[in-house]
Motif scaffolding. Structure first.
Motif, short mmCIF file in Angstrom:
data_model
loop_
_atom_site.label_atom_id
_atom_site.label_comp_id
_atom_site.label_asym_id
_atom_site.label_seq_id
_atom_site.Cartn_x
_atom_site.Cartn_y
_atom_site.Cartn_z
N GLU A 195 1.00 -1.12 0.03
CA GLU A 195 0.07 -0.03 0.01
C GLU A 195 0.96 1.13 -0.04
O GLU A 195 1.57 1.47 0.84
N ALA A 196 1.08 2.07 -0.99
CA ALA A 196 2.04 3.05 -1.09
C ALA A 196 1.53 4.25 -0.34
O ALA A 196 2.37 5.14 -0.06
N THR A 197 0.49 4.42 -0.10
CA THR A 197 0.17 5.78 0.76
C THR A 197 0.47 5.36 2.42
O THR A 197 0.26 6.23 3.06
N SER A 198 0.92 4.29 2.68
CA SER A 198 1.25 3.82 3.95
C SER A 198 2.61 4.44 4.37
O SER A 198 3.47 4.17 3.69
N GLN A 199 2.81 5.25 5.47
CA GLN A 199 3.93 5.85 5.91
C GLN A 199 4.91 4.99 6.15
O GLN A 199 6.04 4.87 6.04
N ASP A 200 4.37 3.79 6.99
CA ASP A 200 5.18 2.60 6.98
C ASP A 200 5.89 1.97 5.93
O ASP A 200 6.96 1.63 6.08
N ARG B 285 -1.13 11.90 -4.61
CA ARG B 285 -0.79 13.38 -4.10
C ARG B 285 -0.04 12.97 -2.59
O ARG B 285 0.91 13.47 -2.19
N THR B 286 -0.66 12.03 -1.86
CA THR B 286 -0.25 11.56 -0.54
C THR B 286 1.13 11.11 -0.58
O THR B 286 2.12 11.50 0.19
N VAL B 287 1.10 10.32 -1.71
CA VAL B 287 2.69 9.39 -1.75
C VAL B 287 3.67 10.61 -2.25
O VAL B 287 4.73 10.58 -1.64
N ILE B 288 3.26 11.21 -3.17
CA ILE B 288 4.43 12.31 -3.54
C ILE B 288 4.80 13.36 -2.63
O ILE B 288 6.05 13.62 -2.41
N GLU B 289 3.70 13.86 -1.84
CA GLU B 289 4.07 14.70 -0.79
C GLU B 289 4.93 14.32 0.25
O GLU B 289 5.82 14.86 0.89
N ARG B 290 4.84 12.66 0.77
CA ARG B 290 5.66 12.03 1.62
C ARG B 290 7.12 11.85 1.14
O ARG B 290 8.09 12.13 1.96
#
Length: 93
Positions: free
Chosen positions: A19-24, A48-53
């Motif tokens: 899951e790419a949006t997971s910060q872990d 957007r979430t993934v790129i920003e992280r």
């Protein structure tokens, strides 16, 4: 997907299906070893979430694939190093 990630591993590439949006998940990536990150997620919120992280971590350049002209503009606004419009790029091949 899982099958493609396994095929990539069999050729000697490092690949992860998660899951790419997971910060872990993002924290487990060895970004210092990467020369480039390609984000090809059709869901605008998730991309957007993934790129920003990724950008916050200060990793390698990020290339992102947009699915609409509006998505392309959004990707540029959030600071990707390069953005391409998928329907245009795939139509040229």
């Amino acid at each position: 997907d899982y099958t493609r990630s396994q095929s990539a591993k069999e050729t000697g590439l490092e690949a992860l299906c998660a899951e790419a949006t997971s910060q872990d998940v993002i924290d487990k990536l060895e970004l210092a070893k990467a020369a480039l990150i390609i984000v090809a997620i059709s869901d605008r919120f998730s991309s957007r979430t993934v790129i920003e992280r990724l950008k916050a971590m200060g990793g390698p350049p990020v290339v992102a694939v947009a699915v609409t002209p509006e998505h392309l503009e959004e990707l540029v606004e959030i600071g990707v190093d390069e953005a391409v419009l998928a329907p245009l790029e795939t139509g040229l091949e």
